[in-house]
Design an enzyme around this catalytic site. Structure first.
Site, short mmCIF file in Angstrom:
data_model
loop_
_atom_site.label_atom_id
_atom_site.label_comp_id
_atom_site.label_asym_id
_atom_site.label_seq_id
_atom_site.Cartn_x
_atom_site.Cartn_y
_atom_site.Cartn_z
N THR A 175 0.65 -1.58 0.12
CA THR A 175 0.45 0.13 -0.21
C THR A 175 0.99 1.24 -0.10
OG1 THR A 175 -1.88 -0.78 0.83
CG2 THR A 175 -1.53 1.34 1.50
N ASN B 113 -0.94 6.75 -1.75
CA ASN B 113 -2.18 7.47 -3.43
C ASN B 113 -2.74 6.21 -3.78
OD1 ASN B 113 -2.07 10.06 -2.53
ND2 ASN B 113 -0.22 10.29 -3.66
N GLY C 154 -3.96 2.63 -2.23
CA GLY C 154 -4.45 1.20 -1.75
C GLY C 154 -4.73 0.14 -2.19
N ALA D 47 -2.68 -15.05 2.54
CA ALA D 47 -3.24 -13.91 4.33
C ALA D 47 -4.60 -13.73 4.37
CB ALA D 47 -2.64 -12.16 4.13
N ARG D 48 -5.11 -13.94 3.80
CA ARG D 48 -6.84 -13.44 3.73
C ARG D 48 -7.32 -14.92 4.31
NH1 ARG D 48 -7.20 -10.83 -1.98
NH2 ARG D 48 -6.44 -7.91 -2.00
N GLU E 269 -6.12 -5.66 3.55
CA GLU E 269 -6.01 -6.78 3.00
C GLU E 269 -7.35 -7.28 2.15
OE1 GLU E 269 -4.04 -10.16 2.95
OE2 GLU E 269 -2.82 -9.54 5.04
N HIS F 144 -14.31 -4.39 2.39
CA HIS F 144 -15.07 -5.85 2.24
C HIS F 144 -15.89 -5.17 1.03
CE1 HIS F 144 -18.32 -7.07 4.71
NE2 HIS F 144 -19.07 -5.94 4.11
N PHE G 212 -14.62 -2.78 -11.92
CA PHE G 212 -13.54 -2.17 -10.41
C PHE G 212 -13.26 -0.85 -11.74
CE2 PHE G 212 -12.58 -6.36 -8.78
CZ PHE G 212 -12.77 -5.82 -7.94
#
Ligand code: TGC
Ligand code: FAD
Length: 392
Positions: free
Chosen positions: A139, A142, A144, A250-251, A371, A374, A391
């Protein structure tokens, strides 16, 4: 003062689906947490301090890189064992699970999956044992949710590269000896670099004033013409799929972990509701309290089944990133809902440090964002089922 009275809840007899080894691993992490983390966690969280001494202990308990092969210092365990460990850690505090997730899935995993044999041998045993702590820089201030637009970059300078840029919101950063940093090369391709503390021009200022994840250290990674030897570049991956591959691991751990927070809040609420008397009877006897408790255990039980199935698919290398997104989103949402309802059941006591509820609730406000937020996970599911990218 917070006292850990946690008892596990297994409404659908899910333990019958676990092996003896799974149950032993879960019990050993649970005992460790009760003996060494629960007694101190509230104080560290209240003071916003990272319990640095636990890094070595987490390593000794095998909580760092449990699925990494034994020859590199890992545990050589399966994905369900990993999930159960993360559940037990986050049952106590999301910040402790964060430390373990970052070390195992975001630092050890990329070195193992994308690194050279020399890199594996140099870093993995030290990270597994907790001698070194690592962090993961994706991250930026600017960028994320959209990490592909990152601007941190490196340029070829003979036997080394020159790294410039900055990363923000990095767990473990202020105490880490090693950082896995994702940056663009001169062709604009994303690559992973292993940056070590002490390299000239590399600093890790701490982020203060957080109301969430207070027992986890968060910071920035700042690179001002840092000379990184070329042998520190991860040779076996290029592109955003490198860091996103780590996030899949990781998620998955977070999805188990948030379920742990939910179990702790439910367990506390159930005990409190049976003990607390109002209008001449335990509040557990009122229908509105029972509705809350019944809905909590229903959602927890559904998630326990989901996580077991996802772990089984992951063991068979059949879990898709979109399935993992669904699980991460589902677990965190249900954990936040359970925490809020549990807080209501505890009445005024629910806002104090005598119970873990408010700490879990505040922690989960980070877990729902990091990560992948939501809504980002919702859009990943939406894209997977429709085939249409919402997206961009
Ligand atoms: P897109 O074009 O969709 O994908 C780029 C390439 O990546 C591949 N891919 C994956 N590979 C492995 N695992 C996944 N989960 C993957 N998701 C996508 C994809 O197939 C493609 O490969 P190729 O070969 O075609 O190049 O990328 P996009 O730019 O459109 O972005 C998609 C999006 C939004 C889903 C993604 O960027 C995203 O997940 N954004 C959220 C960012 C995020 O999660 N950041 C987390 C930072 S780390 C952190 O928070 C640690 S907290 C730790 C703690 O304390 O516990
Ligand atoms: P933004 O991306 O700016 O999002 C803001 C809002 O806009 C969100 O609600 C988001 O869902 C929404 N949004 C964005 N894009 C869309 C879209 N296309 N459609 C609909 N809504 C959209 N990062 C690391 O690299 N390493 C770490 O170790 C790490 N640790 C962290 C620890 C903590 C405590 C926290 C809080 C964060 C950490 N992060 C880490 C960063 C984390 O991954 C990011 O905060 C997260 O990915 C979201 O990025 P952002 O905060 O920039 O929010």
């Amino acid at each position: 003062m917070y006292t850990d009275k946690f008892q596990y809840h297994d409404y659908y007899l899910m333990d019958e689906l676990l092996t003896e080894e799974h149950k032993l691993i879960r019990q050993s992490v649970r005992d460790f947490v009760k003996a060494e983390i629960s007694p101190i966690i509230e104080d560290y969280a209240q003071q916003a301090k990272f319990p640095q001494h636990l890094v070595k202990r987490l390593g000794e308990m095998g909580c760092f890189g449990p699925t990494i092969p034994v020859e590199y210092g890992g545990g050589g365990l399966d994905q369900i064992s990993y999930g159960l460990m993360m559940m037990e850690l986050e049952r106590c505090d999301s910040g402790i699970r964060s430390t373990a997730s970052v070390q195992g899935s975001l630092v050890m995993y990329p070195i193992y999956a994308y690194g050279s044999e020399e890199q594996r041998r140099k870093y993995l045993p030290k990270l597994a044992s907790g001698e070194w702590l690592g962090c993961f820089g994706l991250t930026e201030p600017n960028y994320g949710s959209d990490p592909g637009s990152m601007v941190t970059n490196f340029k070829d300078a003979g036997d080394h590269v020159i790294l410039n840029g900055a990363k923000m919101w990095i767990s473990n950063a202020p105490f880490a000896q090693v950082a896995i940093v994702w940056a663009k090369n001169e062709a604009g391709e994303i690559q992973g670099l292993i940056v070590e503390r002490g390299m000239e021009g590399f600093t890790t200022p701490e982020t203060h004033g957080k109301w969430s994840l207070r027992a986890s250290a968060t910071g920035e990674l700042v690179f001002d013409n840092v000379k990184v030897p070329k042998e520190n570049i991860l040779p076996n991956v290029k592109g955003l799929k490198g860091p996103l591959g780590c996030l899949s691991s990781a998620r998955y751990g977070i999805a188990w972990g948030a379920l742990g927070s939910a179990l702790d809040c439910y367990d506390s609420a159930l005990r409190y509701a049976k003990d607390r008397v109002q209008f001449g009877k335990p509040i557990a006897g009122f229908q509105l309290t029972q509705k809350k408790l019944a809905e909590m255990i229903t959602e927890i039980t559904k998630a326990q089944l989901l996580m077991w199935r996802l772990g089984t698919l992951k063991n068979e290398n059949r879990a898709t990133p979109a399935q993992i997104s669904m699980a991460k989103r589902n677990s965190v949402e249900l954990a936040l809902n359970v925490a809020r309802e549990a807080r209501q059941i505890h009445g005024g006591m629910g806002i104090t440090g005598e119970f873990s509820i408010m700490r879990h609730m505040m922690n989960l406000e980070s877990v729902v964002t990091y990560e992948g937020t939501h809504d980002i996970h919702l859009l990943i599911t939406g894209m997977d089922v429709t085939g249409i990218n919402a997206f961009k």
